[in-house]
Design an enzyme around this catalytic site. Structure first.
Site, short mmCIF file in Angstrom:
data_model
loop_
_atom_site.label_atom_id
_atom_site.label_comp_id
_atom_site.label_asym_id
_atom_site.label_seq_id
_atom_site.Cartn_x
_atom_site.Cartn_y
_atom_site.Cartn_z
N ARG A 82 0.89 -1.18 0.16
CA ARG A 82 0.08 -0.15 0.04
C ARG A 82 0.88 1.32 0.27
O ARG A 82 0.50 2.34 -0.49
CB ARG A 82 -0.85 -0.01 1.30
CG ARG A 82 -1.99 1.04 0.86
CD ARG A 82 -3.05 1.10 2.09
NE ARG A 82 -2.32 1.73 3.29
CZ ARG A 82 -2.31 0.96 4.65
NH1 ARG A 82 -3.13 -0.35 4.69
NH2 ARG A 82 -1.56 1.35 5.54
N TYR A 138 -14.23 18.61 -17.52
CA TYR A 138 -14.88 17.28 -17.39
C TYR A 138 -15.73 17.04 -16.42
O TYR A 138 -15.49 17.63 -15.30
CB TYR A 138 -13.55 16.27 -17.02
CG TYR A 138 -13.98 14.79 -16.89
CD1 TYR A 138 -14.50 14.15 -17.84
CD2 TYR A 138 -13.95 14.40 -15.73
CE1 TYR A 138 -14.85 12.59 -17.86
CE2 TYR A 138 -14.41 12.98 -15.34
CZ TYR A 138 -14.85 12.37 -16.50
OH TYR A 138 -15.14 11.01 -16.44
N LYS A 185 -7.10 7.22 -20.39
CA LYS A 185 -7.27 7.72 -21.59
C LYS A 185 -6.09 7.48 -22.41
O LYS A 185 -5.53 6.61 -22.50
CB LYS A 185 -7.66 9.34 -21.52
CG LYS A 185 -8.87 9.43 -20.21
CD LYS A 185 -10.24 8.92 -20.75
CE LYS A 185 -11.25 8.81 -19.79
NZ LYS A 185 -11.48 10.02 -18.98
N ASP A 225 -4.99 19.53 -15.15
CA ASP A 225 -5.55 18.27 -15.89
C ASP A 225 -5.33 18.37 -17.36
O ASP A 225 -5.73 18.80 -18.19
CB ASP A 225 -7.14 18.30 -15.65
CG ASP A 225 -7.61 16.74 -16.23
OD1 ASP A 225 -7.04 16.00 -17.00
OD2 ASP A 225 -8.76 16.61 -15.45
C1 LIG Z 1 -11.79 10.55 -17.75
C2 LIG Z 1 -11.27 11.88 -17.22
C3 LIG Z 1 -11.08 12.05 -16.07
C4 LIG Z 1 -11.56 11.25 -14.76
O1 LIG Z 1 -10.70 9.91 -15.15
P1 LIG Z 1 -10.99 8.36 -14.66
O2 LIG Z 1 -9.89 7.66 -14.87
O3 LIG Z 1 -12.38 8.32 -15.42
O4 LIG Z 1 -11.59 8.36 -13.07
C5 LIG Z 1 -10.63 13.27 -15.43
N1 LIG Z 1 -10.32 14.32 -16.23
C6 LIG Z 1 -10.63 14.06 -17.74
C7 LIG Z 1 -10.37 15.49 -18.56
C8 LIG Z 1 -11.11 12.97 -18.17
O5 LIG Z 1 -11.14 12.70 -19.50
#
Ligand SMILES: *Cc1c(COP(=O)(O)O)cnc(C)c1O
Length: 384
Positions: free
Chosen positions: A56, A108, A206, A181
């Protein structure tokens, strides 16, 4: 385990060779999966391998992928999480009750929804601002002196471009930090730390993994000794949002082809954006690679080698026409998510009807297929 690759290596080399990782025991050119949750101590009661105590706190496969990501990102350190949202939550959980945060509006939807709820429960003041309007962002920083500001560029699904340097300067001027992000860009197109961001977040689900078969998140940091980074590390360790060894191993494997995939997704998306711009059934195309896009000049400065896989366009004739076109698509899967090798299409208004998304808007995540095949599919769906 690592061959200590030279820091001057280019992203394609770092990614393809997973930062020089090998299997030390067998000489295999692929590192092994380490499922152990606990690690032995010697007769002196010191861990046999420094840092390996309990998985962990730190686990070998997680550390491997973090090392490669940090190198690609130009970061001092990186941490992986079991989803992108777990990475978002790890950042916000470091804030004390009563803090103030500035968050870009129309990003998002999952991020916005979770942050709103969290800030209410924690009595954190949440200011939402259209961060692609730099003047509005700077004014909001001056007025509210946020401890943390959160941006997303290009934003999802509006494809707005945010000036990372200007935002970093504004929030630093008030003593706060900037988190970006960069899911849509990946470090191949933009290394946000180079533009002054303090922490970069990715949904590794992604583009980083790119094969729609791993749920993961990541954070990278400019200053590994910063208070917030230490707090995030403690939170991950104590609260336990860790990525499992199989997922970490798959993510590392997916990242080997990251530069190639990003290059192809971007060039495909550019071709589709240009095609759609000239299509009589299309009202607007939102893609930063188009010279007509309001953020194009800034995108050229911030994005290197392409403009990413994400592209939105508005079909003439509202929801009915958009959904009819979506129903006719044969190659694009009707599914959410982005950055995978296969192309996806989404009618965002159906998913988030009350957030101002135009009814005719379709969001594409453009994959690595043949661009001509994708264009033909769009053509027959829209009616040429
Ligand atoms: C998908 C996404 C998230 C969240 O990520 P998860 O892996 O689905 O929890 C956050 N920011 C953006 C821009 C995303 O496309």
């Amino acid at each position: 385990m690592s061959q200590n690759p030279k820091p001057s290596l280019h992203p394609a080399t770092i990614a393809a060779q997973a930062g020089g990782l090998l299997d030390a025991d067998t000489g295999g050119v692929v590192p092994p999966i380490h499922p152990a949750t606990t690690f032995v101590r010697g007769e002196d009661y010191a861990p046999v391998v420094e840092g390996n105590v309990y998985s962990r706190t730190a686990a070998p496969n997680g550390r491997m992928v973090e090392g490669v990501l940090a190198e690609l990102e130009g970061a001092q350190d990186a941490m992986v999480f079991p989803s992108g949202m777990a990475a978002v939550a790890a950042v916000f959980r470091t804030l004390p009750a009563g803090a103030c945060v500035l968050v870009q509006s129309q990003i998002y939807w999952g991020t916005t929804a979770w942050i709103r709820d969290f800030c209410t429960r924690r009595t954190i003041t949440l200011i939402e601002v259209e961060a692609s309007d730099t003047d509005a962002f700077v004014a909001a920083c001056a007025a509210h002196k946020p401890a943390l500001a959160w941006i997303e560029t290009p934003s999802n699904p509006w494809l707005r471009i945010v000036d990372i340097s200007a935002c970093a300067q504004a929030v630093h001027g008030e003593g706060g930090i900037l988190v970006a992000d960069m899911t849509t860009c990946t470090p191949i197109l933009t290394r946000a730390l180079d533009f002054g961001a303090d922490i970069v977040m990715h949904s590794a689900t992604k583009g980083l993994n790119g094969h729609s078969d791993v749920l993961a998140g990541a954070l990278s940091v400019a200053d590994a000794n910063s208070y917030i980074w230490q707090a995030i590390r403690t939170d991950r360790d104590m609260a336990g949002a860790v990525l499992g060894p199989f997922e970490a191993w798959l993510l590392l494997r997916g990242m080997r082809t990251l530069p190639l995939r990003v290059e192809r997704m971007s060039s495909n998306a550019q071709k589709l954006a240009e095609y759609l711009s000239d299509h009589p059934a299309v009202e607007t195309v939102l893609y930063p690679g188009l010279t007509t896009h309001t953020g194009h000049a800034l995108a050229v400065q911030q994005m290197k080698g392409g403009f990413g896989p994400l592209l939105s366009f508005v079909v003439k004739g509202e929801a009915e026409a958009a959904l009819a076109a979506v129903a006719r698509l044969k190659l694009f899967h009707r599914a959410t998510s982005l950055g995978g090798v296969e192309s996806l299409v989404e009618h965002r208004h159906t998913i988030e009807p009350h957030t101002g998304i135009p009814e005719g808007l379709l969001r594409l995540s453009v994959g690595i297929e043949d661009a001509g095949d994708l264009i033909e599919d769009l053509g027959q769906a829209l009616g040429q």
